[in-house]
Design an enzyme around this catalytic site. Structure first.
Site, mmCIF file in Angstrom:
data_model
loop_
_atom_site.group_PDB
_atom_site.id
_atom_site.type_symbol
_atom_site.label_atom_id
_atom_site.label_comp_id
_atom_site.label_asym_id
_atom_site.label_seq_id
_atom_site.Cartn_x
_atom_site.Cartn_y
_atom_site.Cartn_z
ATOM 1 N N TYR A 56 0.825 -1.198 0.000
ATOM 2 C CA TYR A 56 0.000 0.000 0.000
ATOM 3 C C TYR A 56 0.864 1.255 0.000
ATOM 4 O O TYR A 56 1.816 1.382 0.761
ATOM 5 C CB TYR A 56 -0.938 0.039 1.222
ATOM 6 C CG TYR A 56 -1.764 1.306 1.269
ATOM 7 C CD1 TYR A 56 -2.756 1.534 0.325
ATOM 8 C CD2 TYR A 56 -1.515 2.303 2.211
ATOM 9 C CE1 TYR A 56 -3.492 2.696 0.326
ATOM 10 C CE2 TYR A 56 -2.249 3.476 2.228
ATOM 11 C CZ TYR A 56 -3.234 3.669 1.275
ATOM 12 O OH TYR A 56 -3.954 4.834 1.272
ATOM 13 N N GLY A 63 -6.754 4.862 -0.677
ATOM 14 C CA GLY A 63 -8.096 4.938 -0.129
ATOM 15 C C GLY A 63 -8.945 3.769 -0.579
ATOM 16 O O GLY A 63 -8.544 2.591 -0.494
#
Length: 531
Positions: A56, A63
């Site tokens: 990530y 998001g």
């Protein structure tokens, strides 16, 4: 521009350094340790970026779009795109000092070595600050969770040479042209860097730090104006005795009582009610006079708590994900010195948002008690012999009648501003970010509240000094500190008693006198340093 230099290291910063950079233009330098930490954390990010597994912020979307694995050739575009798309603020421009605090505090976190940003990006951030270039940041766009995203994005856009910014001469123009004029090369963002520049509580924290500095001055100023009002109303200073406050040992209360007692030392007015007015002895003063140390002191203690929260946040590294060195984790390991990248929730602004709202509450209450004393000074039925509205020829002159109206309007707005922003939350990002702090909104309304409070204290000062002068004209001798305050205020352009005149300039002079710390500076040569 202040030639003082602030050195940014790996372990946070101080409130004093934030104010030096934000308000006084101090230069910023990266320490050698910070540069080394930046380089080390970048090695971890580069190693992770080379792995096939998605990480990530390094090789994924953001998001609600975090499930997509981004191929190597699209990652630079991804970082540019997040900055461009998140620079979506609207409304009026935010003040220059707020933007400089925002940028400096983001640099503080970047320099910690927990963000994976390259040293050259951090150096560009410092160069932009040192050149006096201020990105155009707008009022609306932050929910105070995932950091102050839109405000920070507008700052990051400037680093890329895009968007608009203000030059050191105050002229707004294309950011790329301003960078070129100062010999600054726009950055080309790589993996994780765009996200790392956006994800922090820096805006709300910067506004908290500056509000605390302003409020400390205003609380000391309000202790002085409370003492002047007590004196003008012929009140008793016996309620300020240290032994009374020792049996309820809130630190702020004791400090405020001591401040007032020192301002009133040697006064020929305090406790003279029956002698001067011929009325029956007054057993007790009204709450707004008698309880000033309790109210002012509770606010002081709130400032101290907020300063503890600010200090913790100033020592923090706020980002998501963060780069950690060493150890093991269920998250992604780099295989380079054991470093890893971890997702977290440290960007949530709740700790800062709560104290911002708390400060708005105590500021509103301080404004309220100041206004009540002002009204008492102007009311012939409660002022113990002072002329109606402190007018020169009541009826022909209105005196300070409408000055109190203005003060009351400000107090009313303060009460509205005291409604907590942090009690609200509104979901965003397709319910991925389903609980937010609204800390930026809390900070913005606190700035307005602090601005209003300075005006409210100034109106009380203006009324109280006029009342003290009226008493002095009757042969009573004010305290030496009171005389010093009156003389300094008159020298600053706020005139004394007399026939009606255009009042706004006098009130503006009193406002400047208070907010610039000149009231405190005027009395301390007599009282010694006040708390």
């Amino acid at each position: 521009m202040d030639m003082h230099t602030v050195v940014v290291g790996t372990s946070g910063t101080t409130a004093e350094d934030v104010i030096a950079v934000a308000r006084h233009g101090a230069r910023v330098e990266l320490s050698t340790a910070a540069v080394d930490a930046l380089a080390a954390s970048r090695l971890i990010v580069d190693a992770l970026a080379a792995k096939p597994e998605p990480v990530y912020g390094v090789s994924t979307g953001f998001g609600a779009l975090a499930s997509r694995h981004i191929s190597t050739e699209l990652r630079a575009q991804l970082q540019r795109n997040i900055v461009r798309s998140h620079a979506a603020g609207m409304g009026p421009r935010v003040e220059r000092e707020v933007v400089r605090a925002l940028m400096f505090l983001r640099l503080k976190t970047v320099a910690s070595g927990h963000t994976g940003v390259r040293p050259e990006v951090a150096q560009t951030m410092a160069d932009v600050l040192n050149a006096g270039i201020t990105p155009v940041v707008h009022e609306y766009g932050s929910l105070g969770c995932s950091g102050d995203l839109a405000p920070l994005s507008h700052c990051a856009l400037t680093l890329m040479g895009e968007g608009e910014a203000e030059g050191p001469d105050g002229t707004v123009g294309p950011a790329g042209e301003l960078l070129a004029a100062h010999g600054i090369t726009p950055v080309e963002l790589r993996e994780k860097e765009g996200l790392a520049l956006l994800n922090g509580t820096d805006g709300m924290l910067g506004m908290l730090v500056m509000a605390l500095a302003d409020l400390r001055n205003l609380y000391t100023s309000a202790d002085i104006t409370a003492a002047l009002s007590l004196e003008a109303l012929l009140g008793t200073d016996r309620v300020l005795a240290p032994e009374l406050h020792a049996i309820r040992p809130h630190p702020g209360q004791g400090a405020s009582a001591d401040n007032m007692l020192r301002v009133l030392a040697g006064s020929g007015l305090t406790g003279r009610h029956a002698e001067v007015t011929g009325d029956a002895p007054r057993v007790q003063d009204a709450y707004s006079v008698r309880c000033a140390p309790q109210v002012n002191g509770a606010g002081r203690d709130t400032l101290d708590y907020a300063a503890v929260v600010a200090g913790r946040e100033l020592a923090s590294s706020i980002d998501n994900p963060v780069v950690l060195r060493g150890g093991t984790s269920r998250s992604s390991e780099a295989g380079n010195g054991g470093g890893r990248v971890e997702s977290n929730g440290n960007f949530h602004g709740a700790p800062v948002a709560y104290v911002l709202d708390f400060l708005a509450i105590v500021a509103a209450d301080l404004g309220s008690i100041c206004e009540r004393r002002t009204d008492r000074l102007l009311d012939k039925n409660r002022s113990h012999g002072l002329p109606p509205f402190l007018a020169d020829d009541a009826g022909v002159d209105s005196g300070l009648m409408i000055a109190q109206y203005t003060q009351a309007a400000l107090v009313s707005e303060m009460k509205r501003l005291a409604v907590p922003a942090s009690a609200d939350s509104i979901p965003s990002s397709a319910m991925q970010e389903d609980h937010v702090s609204m800390g930026w909104s809390a900070a913005r309304k606190l700035r307005t509240a602090v601005d209003n409070l300075a005006r409210i204290v100034a109106v009380e000062l203006y009324a109280a000094t006029r009342a003290v002068e009226i008493r002095a004209a009757e042969g009573l001798v004010p305290a030496a500190a009171s005389q010093a305050a009156v003389a300094a205020l008159r020298a600053a352009g706020a005139q004394g008693p007399g026939p009606d005149r255009f009042l706004a300039p006098d009130l503006a002079a009193a406002d400047t006198f208070v907010r610039e710390g000149l009231l405190v500076a005027a009395v301390e040569p007599v009282t010694g340093p006040l708390a």
